[in-house]
Design a protein around this motif. Structure first.
Motif, PDB file in Angstrom:
ATOM      1  N   THR A 187       0.482  -0.873   0.071  1.00  0.00           N
ATOM      2  CA  THR A 187      -0.012  -0.036  -0.014  1.00  0.00           C
ATOM      3  C   THR A 187       0.555   1.048   0.223  1.00  0.00           C
ATOM      4  OG1 THR A 187      -1.851  -1.277   1.113  1.00  0.00           O
ATOM      5  CG2 THR A 187      -1.919   1.474   1.113  1.00  0.00           C
ATOM      6  N   LEU A 188       1.826   0.762   1.244  1.00  0.00           N
ATOM      7  CA  LEU A 188       2.677   2.337   0.861  1.00  0.00           C
ATOM      8  C   LEU A 188       3.567   2.571  -0.512  1.00  0.00           C
ATOM      9  CD1 LEU A 188       4.559   2.213   4.262  1.00  0.00           C
ATOM     10  CD2 LEU A 188       2.915   3.584   3.399  1.00  0.00           C
ATOM     11  N   ARG A 189       4.062   1.418  -0.548  1.00  0.00           N
ATOM     12  CA  ARG A 189       4.721   1.346  -2.645  1.00  0.00           C
ATOM     13  C   ARG A 189       3.787   1.743  -3.222  1.00  0.00           C
ATOM     14  NH1 ARG A 189       2.573   0.205  -7.697  1.00  0.00           N
ATOM     15  NH2 ARG A 189       4.790   0.594  -9.018  1.00  0.00           N
ATOM     16  N   ASP A 190       2.489   1.956  -3.731  1.00  0.00           N
ATOM     17  CA  ASP A 190       1.303   2.215  -4.404  1.00  0.00           C
ATOM     18  C   ASP A 190       1.060   3.314  -4.508  1.00  0.00           C
ATOM     19  OD1 ASP A 190       0.856  -0.693  -5.570  1.00  0.00           O
ATOM     20  OD2 ASP A 190      -0.492  -1.453  -4.668  1.00  0.00           O
ATOM     21  N   ARG A 191       1.216   4.249  -2.989  1.00  0.00           N
ATOM     22  CA  ARG A 191       0.477   5.926  -2.864  1.00  0.00           C
ATOM     23  C   ARG A 191       2.112   6.284  -3.116  1.00  0.00           C
ATOM     24  NH1 ARG A 191      -4.381   6.392  -0.142  1.00  0.00           N
ATOM     25  NH2 ARG A 191      -3.341   8.261   0.598  1.00  0.00           N
ATOM     26  N   HIS A 192       2.913   5.965  -2.411  1.00  0.00           N
ATOM     27  CA  HIS A 192       3.943   7.136  -2.797  1.00  0.00           C
ATOM     28  C   HIS A 192       5.450   6.224  -3.905  1.00  0.00           C
ATOM     29  CE1 HIS A 192       1.958   9.140   0.772  1.00  0.00           C
ATOM     30  NE2 HIS A 192       1.876   7.840   1.093  1.00  0.00           N
ATOM     31  N   LEU A 193       5.776   5.001  -3.769  1.00  0.00           N
ATOM     32  CA  LEU A 193       6.921   4.919  -4.334  1.00  0.00           C
ATOM     33  C   LEU A 193       6.603   4.119  -5.556  1.00  0.00           C
ATOM     34  CD1 LEU A 193       8.655   2.950  -1.632  1.00  0.00           C
ATOM     35  CD2 LEU A 193       8.720   5.504  -2.418  1.00  0.00           C
ATOM     36  N   ASP A 194       5.150   4.887  -6.557  1.00  0.00           N
ATOM     37  CA  ASP A 194       4.836   4.437  -7.764  1.00  0.00           C
ATOM     38  C   ASP A 194       5.467   5.622  -8.926  1.00  0.00           C
ATOM     39  OD1 ASP A 194       3.871   3.339  -9.898  1.00  0.00           O
ATOM     40  OD2 ASP A 194       1.545   3.581  -9.576  1.00  0.00           O
ATOM     41  N   LEU A 195       6.347   5.196  -8.964  1.00  0.00           N
ATOM     42  CA  LEU A 195       7.867   6.218  -9.882  1.00  0.00           C
ATOM     43  C   LEU A 195       7.792   5.944 -11.281  1.00  0.00           C
ATOM     44  CD1 LEU A 195      10.436   6.603  -6.690  1.00  0.00           C
ATOM     45  CD2 LEU A 195       8.132   8.146  -7.018  1.00  0.00           C
ATOM     46  N   PRO A 196       8.188   7.297 -11.996  1.00  0.00           N
ATOM     47  CA  PRO A 196       9.085   6.350 -13.650  1.00  0.00           C
ATOM     48  C   PRO A 196       9.748   5.650 -13.682  1.00  0.00           C
ATOM     49  CG  PRO A 196       8.217   9.262 -12.941  1.00  0.00           C
ATOM     50  CD  PRO A 196       8.168   8.338 -11.737  1.00  0.00           C
ATOM     51  N   GLY A 197       9.366   4.821 -14.625  1.00  0.00           N
ATOM     52  CA  GLY A 197      10.142   4.067 -14.670  1.00  0.00           C
ATOM     53  C   GLY A 197      10.024   2.367 -13.916  1.00  0.00           C
ATOM     54  N   ASN A 198       9.627   2.632 -13.108  1.00  0.00           N
ATOM     55  CA  ASN A 198       8.320   1.461 -12.295  1.00  0.00           C
ATOM     56  C   ASN A 198      10.099   0.608 -11.479  1.00  0.00           C
ATOM     57  OD1 ASN A 198       6.912  -0.011 -11.003  1.00  0.00           O
ATOM     58  ND2 ASN A 198       6.691  -1.163 -12.788  1.00  0.00           N
ATOM     59  N   PRO A 199      10.767   1.652 -10.763  1.00  0.00           N
ATOM     60  CA  PRO A 199      11.832   1.617 -10.428  1.00  0.00           C
ATOM     61  C   PRO A 199      11.764  -0.243  -9.085  1.00  0.00           C
ATOM     62  CG  PRO A 199      12.030   3.244  -9.904  1.00  0.00           C
ATOM     63  CD  PRO A 199      10.805   3.252 -10.001  1.00  0.00           C
ATOM     64  N   ILE A 200      10.462   0.007  -8.559  1.00  0.00           N
ATOM     65  CA  ILE A 200       9.937  -0.042  -6.933  1.00  0.00           C
ATOM     66  C   ILE A 200       8.992  -0.807  -7.628  1.00  0.00           C
ATOM     67  CG2 ILE A 200       9.618  -0.221  -4.833  1.00  0.00           C
ATOM     68  CD1 ILE A 200      10.701   2.031  -4.761  1.00  0.00           C
ATOM     69  N   THR A 201       8.720  -2.545  -7.170  1.00  0.00           N
ATOM     70  CA  THR A 201       7.697  -3.106  -7.404  1.00  0.00           C
ATOM     71  C   THR A 201       7.063  -4.077  -6.326  1.00  0.00           C
ATOM     72  OG1 THR A 201       8.999  -4.725  -7.812  1.00  0.00           O
ATOM     73  CG2 THR A 201       8.117  -3.591 -10.097  1.00  0.00           C
ATOM     74  N   ASN A 202       6.538  -4.370  -6.702  1.00  0.00           N
ATOM     75  CA  ASN A 202       5.367  -5.032  -5.360  1.00  0.00           C
ATOM     76  C   ASN A 202       6.701  -6.939  -5.138  1.00  0.00           C
ATOM     77  OD1 ASN A 202       3.275  -3.974  -4.800  1.00  0.00           O
ATOM     78  ND2 ASN A 202       2.192  -4.851  -5.960  1.00  0.00           N
ATOM     79  N   PHE A 203       6.867  -6.888  -6.667  1.00  0.00           N
ATOM     80  CA  PHE A 203       8.745  -8.134  -6.866  1.00  0.00           C
ATOM     81  C   PHE A 203       9.415  -7.826  -5.461  1.00  0.00           C
ATOM     82  CE2 PHE A 203      11.042 -11.851  -8.108  1.00  0.00           C
ATOM     83  CZ  PHE A 203      10.699 -12.988  -7.539  1.00  0.00           C
ATOM     84  N   HIS A 204       9.974  -6.521  -5.739  1.00  0.00           N
ATOM     85  CA  HIS A 204      11.271  -5.551  -4.550  1.00  0.00           C
ATOM     86  C   HIS A 204      10.660  -6.079  -3.487  1.00  0.00           C
ATOM     87  CE1 HIS A 204      12.012  -4.228  -8.695  1.00  0.00           C
ATOM     88  NE2 HIS A 204      13.213  -5.494  -8.495  1.00  0.00           N
ATOM     89  N   VAL A 205       9.306  -5.697  -2.688  1.00  0.00           N
ATOM     90  CA  VAL A 205       9.435  -5.983  -1.741  1.00  0.00           C
ATOM     91  C   VAL A 205       9.403  -6.819  -1.112  1.00  0.00           C
ATOM     92  CG1 VAL A 205       7.332  -4.848   0.012  1.00  0.00           C
ATOM     93  CG2 VAL A 205       7.934  -3.084  -2.368  1.00  0.00           C
ATOM     94  N   LYS A 206       8.401  -7.671  -0.936  1.00  0.00           N
ATOM     95  CA  LYS A 206       7.789  -9.070  -1.752  1.00  0.00           C
ATOM     96  C   LYS A 206       9.372  -9.684  -0.669  1.00  0.00           C
ATOM     97  CE  LYS A 206       5.038 -12.178  -3.024  1.00  0.00           C
ATOM     98  NZ  LYS A 206       5.124 -13.269  -4.067  1.00  0.00           N
ATOM     99  N   THR A 207      10.376  -9.420  -2.032  1.00  0.00           N
ATOM    100  CA  THR A 207      12.086 -10.166  -2.019  1.00  0.00           C
ATOM    101  C   THR A 207      13.159  -9.695  -0.557  1.00  0.00           C
ATOM    102  OG1 THR A 207      11.861 -10.327  -3.820  1.00  0.00           O
ATOM    103  CG2 THR A 207      13.815 -10.291  -3.281  1.00  0.00           C
ATOM    104  N   LEU A 208      12.415  -8.756  -0.483  1.00  0.00           N
ATOM    105  CA  LEU A 208      13.247  -7.530   1.156  1.00  0.00           C
ATOM    106  C   LEU A 208      12.580  -8.053   2.473  1.00  0.00           C
ATOM    107  CD1 LEU A 208      14.147  -4.478  -0.119  1.00  0.00           C
ATOM    108  CD2 LEU A 208      15.640  -5.799  -0.176  1.00  0.00           C
ATOM    109  N   LEU A 209      11.167  -8.876   2.120  1.00  0.00           N
ATOM    110  CA  LEU A 209      10.448  -8.853   2.938  1.00  0.00           C
ATOM    111  C   LEU A 209      11.086 -10.360   3.498  1.00  0.00           C
ATOM    112  CD1 LEU A 209       6.867  -8.351   3.856  1.00  0.00           C
ATOM    113  CD2 LEU A 209       8.140 -11.190   4.208  1.00  0.00           C
ATOM    114  N   LEU A 210      11.315 -11.358   2.524  1.00  0.00           N
ATOM    115  CA  LEU A 210      11.854 -13.001   2.576  1.00  0.00           C
ATOM    116  C   LEU A 210      13.489 -13.197   3.784  1.00  0.00           C
ATOM    117  CD1 LEU A 210      10.392 -13.815  -0.488  1.00  0.00           C
ATOM    118  CD2 LEU A 210       9.628 -14.836   1.658  1.00  0.00           C
ATOM    119  N   TYR A 211      14.002 -11.612   2.869  1.00  0.00           N
ATOM    120  CA  TYR A 211      15.721 -11.783   3.280  1.00  0.00           C
ATOM    121  C   TYR A 211      15.347 -10.827   5.249  1.00  0.00           C
ATOM    122  CZ  TYR A 211      18.026 -11.782  -0.810  1.00  0.00           C
ATOM    123  OH  TYR A 211      18.697 -12.480  -1.885  1.00  0.00           O
TER     124      TYR A 211
END
Length: 371
Positions: free
Chosen positions: A268-292
């Motif tokens: 939700t934070l990503r969609d509201r504040h980090l949905d940026l040009p070039g799509n550098p941050i996706t939900n998959f990046h967020v999920k990956t870092l949560l696993l780490y």
């Protein structure tokens, strides 16, 4: 009559952690649940159209049987990339006489090779097998793309669904609002790729051995899609290679404590504040870092609600570090960089935006009120 703590004590007198938990609960109710409801509504709308397209495909070519079915309110094989972008994995039948080969020469990918040249005619996908005996991911996708294009013209929703041109992927634009990628795939059950043999790390008590055994038995998927990690590799097998995907395993590892809740807040934070040009941050990046983060904090108690804001901050700080280093390693395939192909300027801008968001969360106990 019982009164909750927040009713008895003025908000400005609550301990900082309790105050943050209160803010997070409010954010969950007002923002996260709203996102979930809107996404669920969109998924139903999108899947109705895709199911009709796939019915037409199946009528033309029975080997492409639709596996998009609803089960307990979820659609198997569907992944939410963003609120307007989805990927649907279409599971194909029978790998049969093909062997899975993962020798590390194709980062993030593997090939399917005939176990015996004499068995070529026994394969369900005989015309997509190359002279060298490899089942070509690109050839299957090309055939599927042709079938989907024809289905779009014939289906009930033909006025509201169009194929997206200029890509080798099978992508549909629905109602001019949503993009859906349909990816042919094979499910690889009972085997585990050599490229991920290091997982799990033995000295960490997460995930539990029984869960590891369970997910390794369920296996992973091989997807027919363009692989950015192979660009520039000049490999003769590039078009034949299949991309390894661990979506089901990743989702299974989210159980326990508030891990899934944490992921929903971060999305939700990503969609509201980090949905940026070039799509550098996706939900998959967020999920990956949560696993780490699960490896750094392996105990379920560390994922209880009072710890949630600490876990969120930790993941966002790790995201900033990855963006600054311009490298985000895949959780199961750490030699694969999830930022490959992203413009350095978009990663730099994303690092600044993520830091602004994280600084607000670290310094303002009421940050979730305005985010």
């Amino acid at each position: 009559m019982r009164y909750s703590e927040s009713m008895l004590v003025p908000q400005d007198m609550l301990p900082a952690q309790t105050k943050m938990s209160y803010q997070l609960s409010k954010f969950w109710a007002e923002r996260v649940m709203c996102r979930k409801a809107a996404t669920a509504k969109t998924i139903r709308e999108v899947c109705k159209v895709v199911q009709d397209v796939l019915r037409e495909v199946e009528a033309q070519e029975p080997r492409f049987i639709s596996s998009l079915v609803e089960c307990n309110g979820r659609y198997e094989g569907l992944d939410v990339v963003s609120p307007t972008e989805f990927e649907i994995v279409l599971y194909l039948n029978q790998m049969g006489v093909l062997n899975f080969v993962d020798d590390g020469s194709l980062p993030g990918c593997a090939v399917l090779k005939l176990s015996d040249g004499r068995k070529r005619s026994m394969s369900l996908w005989v015309e997509f097998i190359t002279a060298s005996g490899y089942l070509s991911a690109r050839k299957i996708r090309s055939r599927f793309q042709t079938l989907v294009a024809q289905a779009c013209d014939k289906c009930v929703y033909r006025d509201s669904v169009k194929m997206i041109a200029d890509t080798s992927e099978v992508k549909l634009r629905i109602r001019e609002r949503y993009v859906v990628q349909i990816t042919p795939s094979f499910k690889c059950a009972g085997i585990w790729p050599r490229s991920s043999a290091h997982w799990p790390i033995t000295q960490i008590p997460w995930p539990h051995p029984s869960l590891v055994a369970e997910v390794k038995t369920e296996g992973f998927d091989l997807l027919s899609k363009e692989c950015v990690t192979l660009h520039g590799k000049q490999s003769a097998l590039e078009g034949d290679a299949w991309v390894m995907s661990f979506t089901d395993v990743e989702n299974r590892l989210m159980y326990g404590g508030c891990r899934k809740r944490c992921l929903s807040v971060l999305k939700t934070l990503r969609d509201r504040h980090l949905d940026l040009p070039g799509n550098p941050i996706t939900n998959f990046h967020v999920k990956t870092l949560l696993l780490y983060e699960c490896e750094k904090h392996p105990l379920d108690v560390e994922w209880d609600e009072p710890c949630l804001s600490d876990r969120i901050n930790g993941i966002l700080l790790q995201l900033i570090s990855c963006l600054q280093c311009r490298r985000c390693p895949h959780y199961f395939l750490p030699h694969v960089d999830l930022f490959k192909g992203k413009a350095p300027s978009s990663l730099e801008n994303a690092a600044k935006q993520t830091w602004r968001l994280t600084r607000e969360l670290l310094t303002n106990s009421r940050a979730f009120d305005t985010l």
